[in-house]
Design an enzyme around this catalytic site. Structure first.
Site, mmCIF file in Angstrom:
data_model
loop_
_atom_site.group_PDB
_atom_site.id
_atom_site.type_symbol
_atom_site.label_atom_id
_atom_site.label_comp_id
_atom_site.label_asym_id
_atom_site.label_seq_id
_atom_site.Cartn_x
_atom_site.Cartn_y
_atom_site.Cartn_z
ATOM 1 N N GLU A 1 -2.586 -1.714 -3.323
ATOM 2 C CA GLU A 1 -3.757 -0.995 -2.845
ATOM 3 C C GLU A 1 -3.415 0.452 -2.539
ATOM 4 O O GLU A 1 -2.271 0.787 -2.243
ATOM 5 C CB GLU A 1 -4.352 -1.685 -1.613
ATOM 6 C CG GLU A 1 -3.430 -1.782 -0.420
ATOM 7 C CD GLU A 1 -4.076 -2.502 0.758
ATOM 8 O OE1 GLU A 1 -4.913 -3.399 0.512
ATOM 9 O OE2 GLU A 1 -3.738 -2.170 1.908
ATOM 10 N N HIS B 1 0.857 -1.185 0.000
ATOM 11 C CA HIS B 1 0.000 0.000 0.000
ATOM 12 C C HIS B 1 0.895 1.238 0.000
ATOM 13 O O HIS B 1 1.169 1.823 1.047
ATOM 14 C CB HIS B 1 -0.908 -0.011 1.232
ATOM 15 C CG HIS B 1 -1.963 1.055 1.227
ATOM 16 N ND1 HIS B 1 -3.204 0.862 1.780
ATOM 17 C CD2 HIS B 1 -1.969 2.324 0.741
ATOM 18 C CE1 HIS B 1 -3.928 1.976 1.649
ATOM 19 N NE2 HIS B 1 -3.181 2.868 1.026
ATOM 20 N N HIS C 1 -8.144 -5.964 7.410
ATOM 21 C CA HIS C 1 -7.965 -4.934 8.429
ATOM 22 C C HIS C 1 -8.243 -5.519 9.806
ATOM 23 O O HIS C 1 -9.370 -5.872 10.134
ATOM 24 C CB HIS C 1 -8.854 -3.706 8.204
ATOM 25 C CG HIS C 1 -8.258 -2.466 8.839
ATOM 26 N ND1 HIS C 1 -7.390 -1.637 8.165
ATOM 27 C CD2 HIS C 1 -8.364 -1.952 10.071
ATOM 28 C CE1 HIS C 1 -7.013 -0.649 8.934
ATOM 29 N NE2 HIS C 1 -7.581 -0.820 10.119
#
Length: 237
Positions: free
Chosen positions: A70, A43, A190
């Site tokens: 991401e 990310h 998450h």
């Protein structure tokens, strides 16, 4: 079996804390794949405080499993994804100064914006996923964007798991059933960890992939990276 993609941002954070190249982010990704992980997630953020854009370019040449990039689709991010051609791009609406991702897309408000970006990536042959809360309405509007997948934001599940796991999973089950009807594949991520991952995977049988970084790296401090990856794979069976 749900696939395990390991987010290696925290490895990059540790490297950046001292400068130099220890730990080696690229070699870590190679090792993680050798230990059995079925994907590598990164990310990159605009300030490059952990994963750097040069890391993404280097990783795109060595990752042999599924490479997932991401992030918030600003122009620099879009260019990077189109340049490196990962297996999957996951669109996340995080603010520039966000410590970590903390909300899914409002797919109703941003459906036209998402539709245009998703078309760009799909035209390049890249599978798309968008980060969403476990919300029926948001999933319905996600369908209008033509995304291949959604990634369910699982902080609420993880936060409430110890208190009442059946209640914690309820919204996710409802969304997963609708996803089946709408023909949208599901990812999740998450705050998933070794304590709560097995129940989540058991209750969401159509789950394609989980992306786990922070918890996995923390657990590896005690158990070792290879052992932790093997533990996740067993729990995901």
């Amino acid at each position: 079996m749900t696939r395990l993609s390991v987010n290696i941002n925290k490895i990059a954070t540790l490297r950046n804390a001292r400068g130099g190249n220890m730990p080696d982010v690229i070699q870590s990704a190679i090792d993680i794949e050798a230990f059995g992980a079925q994907g590598i997630t990164v990310h990159p953020r605009p300030d490059e405080r952990h994963i750097r854009y040069e890391d993404v370019r280097a990783l795109s040449k060595v990752v042999k499993t599924e490479f997932n990039i991401e992030g918030n689709p600003n122009l620099k991010f879009i260019d990077l994804v189109l340049e490196t051609k990962p297996a999957q791009v996951t669109l996340v609406p995080d603010a520039v100064d966000a410590i970590t991702s903390n909300a899914g897309w409002n797919t109703k408000k941003h459906q036209d914006y998402l539709k245009d970006i998703i078309k760009t990536f799909k035209d390049a042959g890249i599978r798309t996923s968008i980060f969403v809360d476990p919300d029926i309405e948001m999933l319905k509007y996600a369908k209008t964007t033509n995304t291949d997948r959604v990634e369910l934001y699982t902080e609420a599940y993880a936060k409430n798991f110890k208190n009442n796991k059946a209640t914690a999973i309820k919204d996710y089950v409802q969304v997963s059933l609708l996803a089946n009807e709408l023909d949208i594949d599901l990812n999740a991520g998450h705050d998933l960890n070794l304590e709560n991952i097995a129940y989540f995977a058991q209750e969401i049988p159509n789950l394609k992939e989980v992306s786990i970084g922070h918890a996995l790296i923390c657990e590896a401090l005690y158990q070792g990276l290879e052992n932790v990856i093997q533990s996740y794979l067993k729990k995901l069976q």
